[in-house]
Design an enzyme around this catalytic site. Sequence first.
Site, PDB file in Angstrom:
ATOM      1  CE  LYS B  51     -57.357  16.202  91.906  1.00 40.71           C
ATOM      2  NZ  LYS B  51     -57.851  17.524  91.654  1.00 40.71           N
ATOM      3  N   GLY B 206     -73.975  16.104  93.408  1.00 39.71           N
ATOM      4  CA  GLY B 206     -72.917  17.259  93.569  1.00 39.71           C
ATOM      5  C   GLY B 206     -72.775  17.764  92.057  1.00 39.71           C
ATOM      6  CG  ASP B 208     -70.532  21.760  90.846  1.00 40.02           C
ATOM      7  OD1 ASP B 208     -70.426  20.614  91.482  1.00 40.02           O
ATOM      8  OD2 ASP B 208     -69.372  22.264  90.259  1.00 40.02           O
TER       9      ASP B 208
END
Lengths: 319, 319
Positions: B51, B206, B208
Site C-alpha cells: 500500500k 468474500g 465479490d
Amino acid sequence: MLTFGEIELAARRLHGVAHRTPVLTSRTLDDLLGARVYLKAENLQRMGAFKFRGGYNAVSALTAAERAAGVVAFSSGNHAQAVALAAQLHGCPATIVMPRDTPASKLAATRGYGAEVVLYDRLSEDRAAIAEQLATSRGSALIPPFDHLPVMAGQGTVALELIEDVGTLDAMIVCAGGGGLLSGCAVAAKHRLPAIELYGAEPERGNDLQQSLRTGRIVSIEVPDTICDGQQTQAVGVLPFEVIRATVTDVLTATDDEVVAAMRFAFERLKTVLEPSGACALAALMVHADRFAGQRVGVTLSGGNIDLDRFFSLVSGRH
Amino acid sequence: MLTFGEIELAARRLHGVAHRTPVLTSRTLDDLLGARVYLKAENLQRMGAFKFRGGYNAVSALTAAERAAGVVAFSSGNHAQAVALAAQLHGCPATIVMPRDTPASKLAATRGYGAEVVLYDRLSEDRAAIAEQLATSRGSALIPPFDHLPVMAGQGTVALELIEDVGTLDAMIVCAGGGGLLSGCAVAAKHRLPAIELYGAEPERGNDLQQSLRTGRIVSIEVPDTICDGQQTQAVGVLPFEVIRATVTDVLTATDDEVVAAMRFAFERLKTVLEPSGACALAALMVHADRFAGQRVGVTLSGGNIDLDRFFSLVSGRH
C-alpha cells in the site's frame, strides 16, 4: 590460514546454487539505534541457514573419486541438512550422525535430502567417534561443521555478497558458535574493506569465544545452557580462531531474553523468522547500539529453522 | 483507463523511496506444486505492505499547493499508514479517519508517522462522509484506497519490478480487495508480457470480484466474514474493474483455513511473516496448483502487518 582466494573460489562454486540472499533494511531499526543497519538474511538461504554455503563448498572441494565414496557429518542442527543437501546436489551419498532425540521434523528434512541417518544416544555415545569410524570403514570424507577451510570459505561468501550489495561498512557483527561464519566473513570483509571493524556475537552464557579472544588462547567451556542451540559449541575451532584472533575487534554478548526480544522485533517489524542463534547478532547490536552510533553496520541473520510451536513458546516467555 | 505510462511515472517517483522488495523462491514449494514460483515479498515493503507504493504515488501526484493543504484518508488498515507515511515524507499534513476500535498498535503507528487521527464509531457513523467533510472543510485532498488512478499506478510497480527481476512468466496471481493492486499489476504485466495470464485471489467468503468478473458487472456483497481483513471490501472499485474485466483471466479463491495453511507454510518454509490477506494469493496458488503445472508463476505476498498474538491464535486454529 584462510585466504580471500578460497572465498572467491567458493563464491564461483555457489553461484546459481546458493540463493543470493536479500539485504533487509528497516528505517524503524535505524531510528531506534541511530545507525544504518544492513541485515544479511541468511534465514532465506537454501535449507534455512548460511550453513548450506560451507557444506556445499566442502563437498565441491572433494575430488570426483572422493565424492563417489560419500560424505559423513555429525550434527543435530543446520550442518546436517547442509551436508545432506550438498551431497544430494552433487549426486553423492551422505551419512549423517544425529542424536536419537532430534526433532522428527529435522530427521525428516535430512532424510528428505536423501541422506542416511545414523542415530546415537547423546548421553552414552560419542558422535565424533561414530562418525569417524563410519568414514574410515566406508572410505568416506568427514565434513566438519566449522574447523575446516572449505567450510569457512563457503561461509565467507556471506560477507562478500553483503559488501557487494551495500558498499562500504564501518562494522560487521557476525554470530559465532564454532567460528566458521565469523572467520570466513572476517577474511572477506577485511580484504574488501581494510578499515572495517569485525565483531562476533555470542549468547552471554556461552561466551567461550569472548573469553578466548580476550585471553588470546582457545578457552573451552561446559555445554552452555542457552536457547541459542546453534551456538552450544564448547570451544571455537582452531582454524577459525587463527583468523579471528588476527581480525576481530571484540565479541559482544546478548542474554537469552535479549535474543528473544530480537526474534520478536524481527517478526513484528522486519516480517522475518529467525531461530535464536539467527537473531544473536541482531540482539548484540540492539544491546550494544551505543558503540555503533552513526555507523553503517552489517549484521548476519544466520538462520530461521525453528518450528512454530517452539517460536511461540519462546516469544511468550515460556523458555 | 490506467496506462502503462502512469506506472512508469510511479516507478520513477518511488525509486529510492520504496524498497525494491526481494523475490523469494523455494525449491520445496516448487517441488510441492510442480511449478516455478516467484514470490514478490511486499510484506518487506516500507510500513509492511504494498500500500505504501500507491499512497506515496498519490501524494506525489498532487501539486505543491494541494499538498500544502494536506491529505485525508479513511482506513483501519495498511492504507492509513501508507498515506500517513507518504505525507510525512512529502512534509505535508495528513488526517486519517479510523474506527474507534482500531488496535492500539495501528493507531500508534499512524500517529508515529505524524498523522492526525480522527476516530469514529464503526456502528453509528459513516467514515467516508466524515473524511469527505474533513477534506472539504480543510481544503485537503482525499486519497482513496483503491479507486484512484495514481494509487493503482503505484501498486502496478509491484509487477513491473517482479518481471524485471525474474523475466518471463506464464501467470501471475495477485490478491484482490478493492482491485488496486490487481489492476495496476495487470496493466504492467500485460504491457511487458502480452501472453501472461492474470489471476485475482480472494477469500472464498468474500468473492465479490469473482462474481463481478464472471457476470461482467460489479457485484456488491455484505461485509465478508473472513480473517482476510485487507479484503473485506464489499465491491471492487470502478476504475480497477475497468482494467480487470479487460485483462484478468479468472479469480481464484481460498478458504480461511487454506489461508492459514499458507501463513504457516510461509513461516516454516519461507521464513517470512504474512498477514492473512498477504497470504491469500499464495493460498490460492497452493489450492489451485493443478492449473499452473509446469508454469512460471508470479505471486504477490502483499503484506505482513499482523501482531504476534493474532498470528499465533490463527495458526493454532483459534479463529
